[in-house]
Design a protein around this motif. Structure first.
Motif, PDB file in Angstrom:
ATOM      1  N   PHE A  97      -3.885   1.855 -17.713  1.00 48.98           N
ATOM      2  CA  PHE A  97      -2.439   2.079 -17.646  1.00 48.98           C
ATOM      3  C   PHE A  97      -1.740   0.907 -16.951  1.00 48.98           C
ATOM      4  O   PHE A  97      -0.669   0.470 -17.386  1.00 48.98           O
ATOM      5  CB  PHE A  97      -2.111   3.398 -16.939  1.00 48.98           C
ATOM      6  CG  PHE A  97      -0.661   3.743 -17.026  1.00 48.98           C
ATOM      7  CD1 PHE A  97      -0.134   4.292 -18.184  1.00 48.98           C
ATOM      8  CD2 PHE A  97       0.199   3.500 -15.969  1.00 48.98           C
ATOM      9  CE1 PHE A  97       1.222   4.600 -18.286  1.00 48.98           C
ATOM     10  CE2 PHE A  97       1.543   3.806 -16.058  1.00 48.98           C
ATOM     11  CZ  PHE A  97       2.061   4.362 -17.220  1.00 48.98           C
ATOM     12  N   ASP A  98      -2.341   0.400 -15.896  1.00 49.67           N
ATOM     13  CA  ASP A  98      -1.764  -0.756 -15.210  1.00 49.67           C
ATOM     14  C   ASP A  98      -1.689  -1.958 -16.158  1.00 49.67           C
ATOM     15  O   ASP A  98      -0.704  -2.711 -16.145  1.00 49.67           O
ATOM     16  CB  ASP A  98      -2.579  -1.117 -13.961  1.00 49.67           C
ATOM     17  CG  ASP A  98      -2.469  -0.052 -12.874  1.00 49.67           C
ATOM     18  OD1 ASP A  98      -1.557   0.805 -12.946  1.00 49.67           O
ATOM     19  OD2 ASP A  98      -3.321  -0.066 -11.955  1.00 49.67           O
ATOM     20  N   ASP A  99      -2.701  -2.131 -16.986  1.00 53.26           N
ATOM     21  CA  ASP A  99      -2.703  -3.195 -17.998  1.00 53.26           C
ATOM     22  C   ASP A  99      -1.566  -2.978 -18.999  1.00 53.26           C
ATOM     23  O   ASP A  99      -0.862  -3.920 -19.369  1.00 53.26           O
ATOM     24  CB  ASP A  99      -4.060  -3.203 -18.703  1.00 53.26           C
ATOM     25  CG  ASP A  99      -4.227  -4.350 -19.674  1.00 53.26           C
ATOM     26  OD1 ASP A  99      -3.667  -5.431 -19.429  1.00 53.26           O
ATOM     27  OD2 ASP A  99      -4.929  -4.163 -20.681  1.00 53.26           O
ATOM     28  N   PHE A 100      -1.376  -1.728 -19.413  1.00 50.41           N
ATOM     29  CA  PHE A 100      -0.296  -1.364 -20.337  1.00 50.41           C
ATOM     30  C   PHE A 100       1.067  -1.685 -19.716  1.00 50.41           C
ATOM     31  O   PHE A 100       1.930  -2.291 -20.365  1.00 50.41           O
ATOM     32  CB  PHE A 100      -0.407   0.120 -20.687  1.00 50.41           C
ATOM     33  CG  PHE A 100       0.741   0.680 -21.467  1.00 50.41           C
ATOM     34  CD1 PHE A 100       1.054   0.201 -22.728  1.00 50.41           C
ATOM     35  CD2 PHE A 100       1.492   1.722 -20.953  1.00 50.41           C
ATOM     36  CE1 PHE A 100       2.110   0.734 -23.459  1.00 50.41           C
ATOM     37  CE2 PHE A 100       2.540   2.265 -21.669  1.00 50.41           C
ATOM     38  CZ  PHE A 100       2.859   1.765 -22.920  1.00 50.41           C
ATOM     39  N   VAL A 101       1.259  -1.318 -18.470  1.00 48.42           N
ATOM     40  CA  VAL A 101       2.528  -1.579 -17.775  1.00 48.42           C
ATOM     41  C   VAL A 101       2.770  -3.087 -17.670  1.00 48.42           C
ATOM     42  O   VAL A 101       3.888  -3.564 -17.905  1.00 48.42           O
ATOM     43  CB  VAL A 101       2.542  -0.914 -16.382  1.00 48.42           C
ATOM     44  CG1 VAL A 101       3.724  -1.381 -15.543  1.00 48.42           C
ATOM     45  CG2 VAL A 101       2.564   0.607 -16.530  1.00 48.42           C
ATOM     46  N   GLN A 102       1.721  -3.846 -17.354  1.00 44.60           N
ATOM     47  CA  GLN A 102       1.852  -5.306 -17.265  1.00 44.60           C
ATOM     48  C   GLN A 102       2.262  -5.896 -18.616  1.00 44.60           C
ATOM     49  O   GLN A 102       3.135  -6.762 -18.688  1.00 44.60           O
ATOM     50  CB  GLN A 102       0.527  -5.916 -16.787  1.00 44.60           C
ATOM     51  CG  GLN A 102       0.588  -7.396 -16.561  1.00 44.60           C
ATOM     52  CD  GLN A 102       1.535  -7.759 -15.420  1.00 44.60           C
ATOM     53  OE1 GLN A 102       1.771  -6.980 -14.499  1.00 44.60           O
ATOM     54  NE2 GLN A 102       2.111  -8.935 -15.483  1.00 44.60           N
ATOM     55  N   VAL A 133       9.360  -4.434 -22.824  1.00 42.67           N
ATOM     56  CA  VAL A 133       9.366  -3.210 -23.633  1.00 42.67           C
ATOM     57  C   VAL A 133       9.475  -2.014 -22.688  1.00 42.67           C
ATOM     58  O   VAL A 133       8.671  -1.865 -21.767  1.00 42.67           O
ATOM     59  CB  VAL A 133       8.075  -3.085 -24.470  1.00 42.67           C
ATOM     60  CG1 VAL A 133       8.046  -1.783 -25.227  1.00 42.67           C
ATOM     61  CG2 VAL A 133       7.933  -4.272 -25.406  1.00 42.67           C
ATOM     62  N   GLN A 134      10.481  -1.200 -22.923  1.00 45.47           N
ATOM     63  CA  GLN A 134      10.675   0.002 -22.131  1.00 45.47           C
ATOM     64  C   GLN A 134      10.069   1.207 -22.860  1.00 45.47           C
ATOM     65  O   GLN A 134      10.131   1.284 -24.087  1.00 45.47           O
ATOM     66  CB  GLN A 134      12.177   0.263 -21.916  1.00 45.47           C
ATOM     67  CG  GLN A 134      12.880  -0.816 -21.141  1.00 45.47           C
ATOM     68  CD  GLN A 134      12.407  -0.895 -19.708  1.00 45.47           C
ATOM     69  OE1 GLN A 134      12.195   0.127 -19.063  1.00 45.47           O
ATOM     70  NE2 GLN A 134      12.219  -2.100 -19.214  1.00 45.47           N
ATOM     71  N   CYS A 135       9.495   2.115 -22.128  1.00 46.54           N
ATOM     72  CA  CYS A 135       9.083   3.406 -22.687  1.00 46.54           C
ATOM     73  C   CYS A 135       8.800   4.354 -21.535  1.00 46.54           C
ATOM     74  O   CYS A 135       8.690   3.935 -20.392  1.00 46.54           O
ATOM     75  CB  CYS A 135       7.897   3.278 -23.647  1.00 46.54           C
ATOM     76  SG  CYS A 135       6.285   3.213 -22.901  1.00 46.54           S
ATOM     77  N   GLY A 170       6.105  10.102 -30.535  1.00 42.21           N
ATOM     78  CA  GLY A 170       7.196   9.266 -31.023  1.00 42.21           C
ATOM     79  C   GLY A 170       7.153   7.817 -30.607  1.00 42.21           C
ATOM     80  O   GLY A 170       6.185   7.101 -30.864  1.00 42.21           O
ATOM     81  N   TYR A 171       8.206   7.382 -29.975  1.00 45.75           N
ATOM     82  CA  TYR A 171       8.374   5.981 -29.597  1.00 45.75           C
ATOM     83  C   TYR A 171       7.242   5.512 -28.677  1.00 45.75           C
ATOM     84  O   TYR A 171       6.750   4.392 -28.809  1.00 45.75           O
ATOM     85  CB  TYR A 171       9.737   5.781 -28.926  1.00 45.75           C
ATOM     86  CG  TYR A 171       9.953   4.365 -28.461  1.00 45.75           C
ATOM     87  CD1 TYR A 171      10.205   3.344 -29.375  1.00 45.75           C
ATOM     88  CD2 TYR A 171       9.903   4.045 -27.111  1.00 45.75           C
ATOM     89  CE1 TYR A 171      10.393   2.032 -28.951  1.00 45.75           C
ATOM     90  CE2 TYR A 171      10.097   2.745 -26.681  1.00 45.75           C
ATOM     91  CZ  TYR A 171      10.341   1.741 -27.598  1.00 45.75           C
ATOM     92  OH  TYR A 171      10.529   0.456 -27.185  1.00 45.75           O
ATOM     93  N   ASN A 172       6.815   6.362 -27.750  1.00 42.96           N
ATOM     94  CA  ASN A 172       5.724   5.975 -26.858  1.00 42.96           C
ATOM     95  C   ASN A 172       4.451   5.678 -27.646  1.00 42.96           C
ATOM     96  O   ASN A 172       3.729   4.734 -27.330  1.00 42.96           O
ATOM     97  CB  ASN A 172       5.448   7.065 -25.821  1.00 42.96           C
ATOM     98  CG  ASN A 172       6.547   7.170 -24.789  1.00 42.96           C
ATOM     99  OD1 ASN A 172       7.375   6.275 -24.642  1.00 42.96           O
ATOM    100  ND2 ASN A 172       6.570   8.267 -24.075  1.00 42.96           N
ATOM    101  N   ALA A 173       4.181   6.463 -28.675  1.00 43.24           N
ATOM    102  CA  ALA A 173       3.007   6.213 -29.516  1.00 43.24           C
ATOM    103  C   ALA A 173       3.133   4.858 -30.207  1.00 43.24           C
ATOM    104  O   ALA A 173       2.153   4.114 -30.343  1.00 43.24           O
ATOM    105  CB  ALA A 173       2.842   7.331 -30.540  1.00 43.24           C
ATOM    106  N   ARG A 174       4.330   4.536 -30.625  1.00 44.79           N
ATOM    107  CA  ARG A 174       4.594   3.243 -31.280  1.00 44.79           C
ATOM    108  C   ARG A 174       4.317   2.090 -30.326  1.00 44.79           C
ATOM    109  O   ARG A 174       3.666   1.108 -30.683  1.00 44.79           O
ATOM    110  CB  ARG A 174       6.056   3.227 -31.751  1.00 44.79           C
ATOM    111  CG  ARG A 174       6.528   1.910 -32.293  1.00 44.79           C
ATOM    112  CD  ARG A 174       5.965   1.681 -33.686  1.00 44.79           C
ATOM    113  NE  ARG A 174       6.661   0.612 -34.355  1.00 44.79           N
ATOM    114  CZ  ARG A 174       6.144  -0.596 -34.545  1.00 44.79           C
ATOM    115  NH1 ARG A 174       4.944  -0.875 -34.109  1.00 44.79           N
ATOM    116  NH2 ARG A 174       6.829  -1.508 -35.181  1.00 44.79           N
ATOM    117  N   VAL A 175       4.793   2.209 -29.097  1.00 42.44           N
ATOM    118  CA  VAL A 175       4.585   1.158 -28.095  1.00 42.44           C
ATOM    119  C   VAL A 175       3.100   1.051 -27.743  1.00 42.44           C
ATOM    120  O   VAL A 175       2.551  -0.049 -27.654  1.00 42.44           O
ATOM    121  CB  VAL A 175       5.445   1.418 -26.836  1.00 42.44           C
ATOM    122  CG1 VAL A 175       5.107   0.431 -25.722  1.00 42.44           C
ATOM    123  CG2 VAL A 175       6.930   1.353 -27.175  1.00 42.44           C
TER     124      VAL A 175
END
Length: 170
Positions: free
Chosen positions: A25-30, A37-39, A62-67
């Protein structure tokens, strides 16, 4: 697959899941910060990446899955460029092409106007089929390996019908 490749640390037993998922998750946030990109995706937990009936199954809406899909593809591309000590198994190439298919599908549908041209419909159908074919193949590979992942759920059957309608209904 990336978790079991130890991309975010070793996963030797169930007690390692929180540490590994926090690192992911930290990698995703980085990645989101770098790409601006906001989500609203919540921190990953064991329940968001595993289901009793589905096995390994990232749960997002939805959008979170896309990101998340874009991030996972970026991570796969990054690993391919610099695998280090990671072992890229037979699923790696197929996962990359499957993720490219779904991301292309989303990109084409997001940019399309309400009235599609025949060419747009065909491109969307082609991208969606690439995703479905890859997903089905990954399901087969996972099943053959005794791994509960890439499970075929009713959503994918419905998606196949939607794809067929892209060109048929023009």
């Amino acid at each position: 697959m990336l978790v079991h490749m130890h991309v975010w640390g070793r996963l030797d037993d169930d007690d390692d899941w929180p540490r590994v998922l926090n690192a992911a998750f930290d990698d995703f946030v980085q990645w989101r910060k770098i790409h601006k990109v906001q989500c609203s995706q919540k921190r990953f937990t064991y329940k968001t990446v595993n289901r009793k009936d589905y096995g390994h199954f990232l749960n997002a809406k939805g959008y979170n899955a896309r990101v998340l899909s874009e991030w996972l593809l970026a991570k796969i591309v990054e690993i391919r460029a610099n695998p280090g000590n990671l072992i890229l198994d037979e699923r790696f190439d197929l996962t990359e092409s499957t993720m490219r298919g779904v991301n292309r599908y989303f990109g084409l549908t997001e940019r399309a106007s309400r009235k599609l041209t025949l060419e747009q419909s065909q491109q969307i159908e082609e991208a969606g089929k690439a995703y479905l074919v890859g997903y089905r193949s990954l399901n087969y590979m996972s099943t053959r390996s005794g791994i509960l992942a890439w499970v075929l759920v009713p959503k994918w059957h419905a998606f196949a019908h939607v794809l067929a309608d892209y060109v048929r209904l023009l």
